[in-house]
Enzyme design. Structure first.
Site, PDB file in Angstrom:
ATOM      1  N   ASN A   1       0.816  -1.232   0.000  1.00  0.00           N
ATOM      2  CA  ASN A   1       0.000   0.000   0.000  1.00  0.00           C
ATOM      3  C   ASN A   1       0.841   1.270   0.000  1.00  0.00           C
ATOM      4  OD1 ASN A   1       0.818   0.707   2.637  1.00  0.00           O
ATOM      5  ND2 ASN A   1      -0.748  -0.621   3.523  1.00  0.00           N
ATOM      6  N   ILE A   2       0.126   2.410  -0.005  1.00  0.00           N
ATOM      7  CA  ILE A   2       0.817   3.690  -0.194  1.00  0.00           C
ATOM      8  C   ILE A   2       1.779   4.012   0.953  1.00  0.00           C
ATOM      9  CG2 ILE A   2      -0.927   4.768  -1.670  1.00  0.00           C
ATOM     10  CD1 ILE A   2      -1.945   6.264   0.836  1.00  0.00           C
TER      11      ILE A   2
ATOM     12  N   CYS B   1      -7.896  -2.423  -6.560  1.00  0.00           N
ATOM     13  CA  CYS B   1      -7.142  -2.488  -5.318  1.00  0.00           C
ATOM     14  C   CYS B   1      -8.156  -2.172  -4.226  1.00  0.00           C
ATOM     15  CB  CYS B   1      -5.935  -1.545  -5.344  1.00  0.00           C
ATOM     16  SG  CYS B   1      -6.241   0.069  -6.069  1.00  0.00           S
ATOM     17  N   SER B   2      -7.919  -1.124  -3.442  1.00  0.00           N
ATOM     18  CA  SER B   2      -8.943  -0.735  -2.481  1.00  0.00           C
ATOM     19  C   SER B   2      -9.876   0.261  -3.144  1.00  0.00           C
ATOM     20  CB  SER B   2      -8.307  -0.104  -1.237  1.00  0.00           C
ATOM     21  OG  SER B   2      -7.552  -1.054  -0.546  1.00  0.00           O
TER      22      SER B   2
ATOM     23  N   TRP C   1      -7.626   3.734  -7.448  1.00  0.00           N
ATOM     24  CA  TRP C   1      -7.010   4.896  -8.097  1.00  0.00           C
ATOM     25  C   TRP C   1      -5.483   4.944  -7.942  1.00  0.00           C
ATOM     26  CZ3 TRP C   1     -10.865   8.013  -4.776  1.00  0.00           C
ATOM     27  CH2 TRP C   1     -10.482   7.980  -3.414  1.00  0.00           C
ATOM     28  N   ASP C   2      -4.906   3.965  -7.252  1.00  0.00           N
ATOM     29  CA  ASP C   2      -3.451   3.927  -7.116  1.00  0.00           C
ATOM     30  C   ASP C   2      -2.854   2.736  -7.856  1.00  0.00           C
ATOM     31  OD1 ASP C   2      -3.912   5.193  -3.802  1.00  0.00           O
ATOM     32  OD2 ASP C   2      -3.064   6.260  -5.516  1.00  0.00           O
ATOM     33  N   ARG C   3      -2.804   1.604  -7.177  1.00  0.00           N
ATOM     34  CA  ARG C   3      -2.224   0.422  -7.808  1.00  0.00           C
ATOM     35  C   ARG C   3      -2.934   0.050  -9.103  1.00  0.00           C
ATOM     36  NH1 ARG C   3      -2.017  -2.430  -1.922  1.00  0.00           N
ATOM     37  NH2 ARG C   3      -3.767  -0.981  -1.677  1.00  0.00           N
TER      38      ARG C   3
ATOM     39  N   LYS D   1      -5.461  10.788  -7.123  1.00  0.00           N
ATOM     40  CA  LYS D   1      -5.465  12.024  -6.337  1.00  0.00           C
ATOM     41  C   LYS D   1      -4.076  12.658  -6.317  1.00  0.00           C
ATOM     42  CE  LYS D   1      -7.036  10.212  -2.544  1.00  0.00           C
ATOM     43  NZ  LYS D   1      -7.557  10.202  -1.154  1.00  0.00           N
TER      44      LYS D   1
ATOM     45  N   ARG E   1      -1.351  12.792  -3.312  1.00  0.00           N
ATOM     46  CA  ARG E   1      -0.201  11.892  -3.434  1.00  0.00           C
ATOM     47  C   ARG E   1       1.093  12.651  -3.609  1.00  0.00           C
ATOM     48  NH1 ARG E   1      -3.027   9.139  -1.339  1.00  0.00           N
ATOM     49  NH2 ARG E   1      -4.241   7.372  -2.099  1.00  0.00           N
TER      50      ARG E   1
END
Lengths: 327, 622
Positions: free
Chosen positions: B273-274, B336-337, B340-342, B378, B382
């Site tokens: 995760n981030i 992912c969750s 919008w990231d992974r 975002k 980020r």
């Protein structure tokens, strides 16, 4: 720049007037010279117990001794073997890979070799001082340093023919025992006592230079790979035996009469062009490499040669060739 | 220039890892947008520019004999170590930088004051340069199975205005599915592989908890699967580590149960995760900053940071998606969750691997606009554009850019652009000089009136295309899918990014510049040649002297032999050896001033740029 083997000082601190005079005459009144000993200070001191040693300051007052330990012999061979094992392990994960890369210490040896060669080059170029390089026998790390220093300092050693001349002079005639050192390479279980990849280490360092100075070497990576191959197994007599005496007298085969020279083959016009660097442009200056870890890379072209296709890189070189020739 | 200074401080030294001992004195200027350090001696004038927005941290270091040190860490990994003579000056610079580098409101960002001389029409044209509908058309959408809809306009979904969903999914299904997905991020199409109709879709995690079901969501997935009649099943890929996904179930979210969804094959691909990524980067940067580390220190530090492990994980995921689509002909739904990231990383990477269009200038810009901007990554959070929650900051986009760079290393002829293009985009994601990456979602960008008040990055980059070209690009059709080697040794440490400003570490001679100049020289010669050919019929007798004075393109372009100096090869040099006297860089080795995001560069007429671009970017056929 000079090279030799260790002085036979021994446990009783023997002196040799002739040796002192020889080194003395090299330097003018008040001039300073450097001795780069490729053993650690401790190892050099211990060498006295077996009849070797170092030049005592009192007997060689104008010479300043610097110790730059470089790995050789069994430990270097182990380093090589461990690296090749890690490279061939396709089930390895990233952490394990980096860990094994670190623990085999091959890249540390590359860094140390480059640093020491640069030190020797600095003495000559920046300090304008003479340098004497030796280890124990003067046939391994000594030759590594002197040969590498010349590639750094001298543009003529960076040409194809100049480089061949350098190899002849510093490695072959200089007496590097190729027959003993380049016997079974990394895969053998034999673990021969005299085997050690000094010549490969030299080629790796030259490759690092070509990466940092892509225009300054007239020859390409392909030449380095060919030299590596031929040092271990060759259709040519160039790397046979351990020294000039063996090549002429000792060896049953009489190398010069009964074999062909690698250089003669390489230098044929048809062959030669395969080994040229399309980006070559004569660089009259000294090339000082960066020895920061970030600047030193694993020589993928050698260590992954049979593991990963070089197709895309070959295509890139073909493009470079095309661009530079203006087709 | 002078009128714009807020602050001017004399007697400032800029130290780097090489010139600790005898750094020269210079002057530090602060403007509204930049920090500028000028070192002027008799021979040279050297400027170092740092954009305030790029500053991540400013620290006061303990007093030394040379003065009061300030250490600045930038988001583009520039580390600047200043030593200021006077304490009062040092304090003033410190407090000013703290304030200037942490804007509070979006309107304070550079993009809203950046004003190149450009007409309103040109600015608008600039924003229209990248049109996602054009890409959908290229993919053949809309078609029998997929349609473009703005159905999400009705609910406050963070998705783009226009999304692509299966034609077979009715409005009820879409609405129902949106209630079952975290933040309403329903499955939408990311990429369609026309050759076999397999699709890459993306969404967020289902609100399944331990046992909840949603008929519409199951129907949504069925519609996606059936939009690819060539495959009996589809993959659902959760890019989180299994443990994290399971933990989410306790919070009423989680992942798809294979038993509930017909004909899906579920798979975890563990990308951390981030927070893990933020810490990993932090550790990596500490390694990069080490002064004269041993090889062991460096490799151990690299291993401990875990950074390359994460890069490999992202790449592995992208490769999995590409293989599923191309080799197994199966559609893939990725989440992912929040999606919008992974998810963004993995989907954009897979598209790049599958489709050579995204390896062109235009294609890459579209890819970023599509998978990152439109799909709601975002950026503001980020990248820490504003003074906000530090836990939201994470190098997600950086990792994607690095994966692209890793591909550039493995496939040097497959991309239209070069490393500099990637670095420049990365710079501007953090610079806030352009409006593309401001805000956190489409709605916020509308509220801020991005298109009316700011400029788009893309025309700015296209105008400088010559710098960003890859001279080895073999054209659009040379490579179809890319199949990178993902064994650990294939991932290199990206010195050009993480030690970018440590010039001494990089190869001293730049092949890229040489090849680019070969290319442009060749073009010039070809122009000259055709010009002369045109003159031939009109000449009487000998050709003019100019014809003979061409130098062959083949001759290497380096004019002055390159001077370089030895670094300090010892940890502790013996007194006898002084460090080589540093000679100034004589030739233009420092071609790019990466720090220099100066607003002073004028922009040419945008129409010319667009015309040229339209000509250039037609796919090259060999």
């Amino acid at each position: 720049m000079l090279r030799s083997s260790q002085p036979l000082t021994g446990p009783n601190r023997k002196r040799c007037r002739e040796d002192e005079m020889l080194l003395g005459t090299l330097l003018d009144e008040g001039e300073r010279g450097f001795i780069i000993d490729t053993r650690s200070a401790q190892a050099a001191k211990q060498a006295r117990m077996t009849g070797g040693g170092t030049e005592p300051k009192s007997s060689y007052p104008q010479w300043r001794r610097l110790h730059r330990p470089l790995e050789r012999g069994r430990p270097l061979q182990e380093s090589f073997i461990k690296l090749v094992e890690a490279c061939n392990d396709t089930s390895i994960n990233m952490d394990r890979w980096l860990s094994r890369l670190e623990s085999c210490r091959w890249l540390s040896h590359v860094k140390a070799a480059l640093s020491t060669a640069c030190l020797a080059a600095q003495c000559l170029d920046r300090e304008e001082a003479k340098v004497l390089v030796h280890g124990a026998e003067g046939t391994d790390t000594t030759l590594l340093v002197t040969a590498l220093a010349q590639v750094i300092l001298d543009p003529s050693c960076r040409t194809l023919t100049g480089f061949q001349g350098l190899l002849e002079r510093e490695w072959i005639e200089g007496g590097h025992p190729f027959h003993l050192r380049c016997a079974r390479s990394a895969y053998s279980h034999a673990r021969l006592k005299q085997e050690a990849p000094l010549f490969l280490l030299f080629l790796d360092c030259v490759w690092q230079l070509s990466r940092q100075f892509p225009f300054s070497l007239e020859f390409s990576e392909r030449l380095l790979l060919t030299l590596f191959d031929n040092a271990y197994a060759s259709a040519y007599g160039t790397f046979l035996c351990n020294n000039e005496k063996e090549r002429r007298v000792g060896c049953l085969c009489k190398v010069k009469e009964n074999t062909h020279s690698l250089w003669a083959w390489l230098n044929q016009p048809g062959e030669k062009k395969k080994y040229l660097n399309p980006l070559y442009s004569h660089n009259a200056l000294v090339i000082w490499p960066s020895v920061e870890p970030q600047s030193i890379q694993l020589w993928q072209g050698l260590f992954f040669r049979w593991i990963r296709s070089s197709q895309y890189l070959d295509e890139a070189w073909a493009e470079i060739q095309r661009l530079v020739e203006g087709n | 220039f002078h009128a714009l200074f807020m602050l001017q401080v004399e007697n400032v030294k800029l130290l780097d890892r090489y010139t600790n001992r005898k750094a020269a004195n210079g002057t530090l200027y602060l403007t509204a947008t930049h920090l500028i350090y000028v070192e002027a001696s008799a021979e040279i004038r050297k400027e170092t520019w740092i954009l305030h927005h790029h500053i991540a941290t400013v620290e006061k270091l303990p007093l030394t004999t040379a003065g009061y040190p300030l250490l600045i860490h930038c988001k583009n990994f520039h580390v600047a170590h200043f030593v200021i003579g006077q304490e009062r000056d040092s304090q003033e610079v410190y407090t000013s930088l703290l304030k200037l580098s942490q804007p509070v409101k979006p309107e304070e960002l550079y993009a809203f004051s950046y004003n190149p001389k450009m007409s309103k029409e040109n600015r608008e044209i600039g924003w229209k340069l990248i049109d996602l509908k054009v890409d959908y058309q290229r993919l053949g959408i809309p078609n029998d199975y997929w349609e473009i809809t703005d159905v999400n306009k009705d609910y406050e979904v963070i998705l783009a205005q226009k999304i692509v969903v299966p034609r077979a999914a009715s409005k009820t299904v879409v609405l129902g599915s949106s209630k079952f997905r975290s933040r309403g991020r329903i499955p939408v199409l990311s990429y369609l592989y026309k050759e076999n109709n397999a699709a890459i879709c993306r969404c967020s995690q289902p609100l399944s908890g331990f046992s909840a079901r949603c008929l519409e969501d199951e129907q949504m997935l069925q519609a996606i699967r059936e939009a690819n009649p060539g495959s009996p099943f589809m993959y659902v890929v959760d890019t989180r580590p299994k443990l994290n996904a399971m933990a989410n179930r306790a919070a009423g979210k989680g992942y798809e149960n294979e038993d509930n969804y017909e004909n899906i094959r579920f798979k975890f691909i563990g990308i951390e995760n981030i927070h893990v990524m933020r810490n990993s980067l932090q550790k990596l940067l500490e390694v990069c900053e080490m002064k004269s580390p041993s090889m062991s220190d460096f490799l151990t530090g690299l291993e401990n940071s875990g950074w390359l492990r994460h890069i490999k994980a992202v790449m592995d995921a992208g490769v999995f998606l590409a293989k599923a689509v191309k080799d197994e002909k199966a559609s893939v739904l990725v989440h992912c969750s929040d999606g919008w990231d992974r998810t963004a990383q993995v989907c954009s990477l897979a598209s790049l691997l599958l489709d050579p269009f995204y390896r062109t200038f235009k294609g890459f810009m579209i890819l970023i606009e599509k998978e990152w901007v439109a799909m709601g990554h975002k950026f503001s959070h980020r990248c820490g554009h504003l003074d906000g929650d530090p836990k939201e900051v994470s190098p997600v986009f950086t990792q994607f850019i690095e994966c692209v760079w890793q591909l550039l290393q493995q496939f040097p002829c497959a991309f239209e652009f070069n490393e500099r293009f990637l670095l420049e985009i990365h710079d501007h994601v953090y610079s806030c000089q352009f409006g593309n990456f401001l805000g956190t979602c489409h709605k916020e960008r509308e509220d801020l009136k991005i298109c009316e008040k700011t400029h788009s990055l893309w025309p700015f980059l296209l105008q400088k295309k010559q710098e960003f070209r890859n001279p080895l690009y073999r054209g659009f059709t040379a490579y179809k899918e890319l199949q990178p080697n993902t064994l650990p040794f294939s991932f290199q440490f990206w010195c050009g990014m993480y030690n970018r400003f440590d010039k001494g570490m990089h190869p001293k001679q730049r092949v890229l510049d040489h090849l680019l100049s070969c290319m442009s020289q060749k073009l010039k010669l070809e122009d000259n040649a055709s010009e002369l050919e045109n003159k031939l019929p009109f000449l009487d007798g000998a050709l003019p002297a100019e014809a003979c004075s061409f130098s062959k393109v083949g001759r290497a372009a380096s004019k002055t032999p390159m001077l370089n100096t030895p670094q300090d090869y010892e940890g502790e040099p013996p007194a006898a050896l002084s460090n080589g006297a540093s000679a100034p860089d004589t030739d233009g080795m420092d071609r790019d001033h990466p720090e220099n995001l100066s607003p002073h560069r004028g922009l040419h007429n945008l129409n010319d740029v667009l015309d040229a671009e339209a000509k250039d970017l037609k796919p090259r056929h060999h």
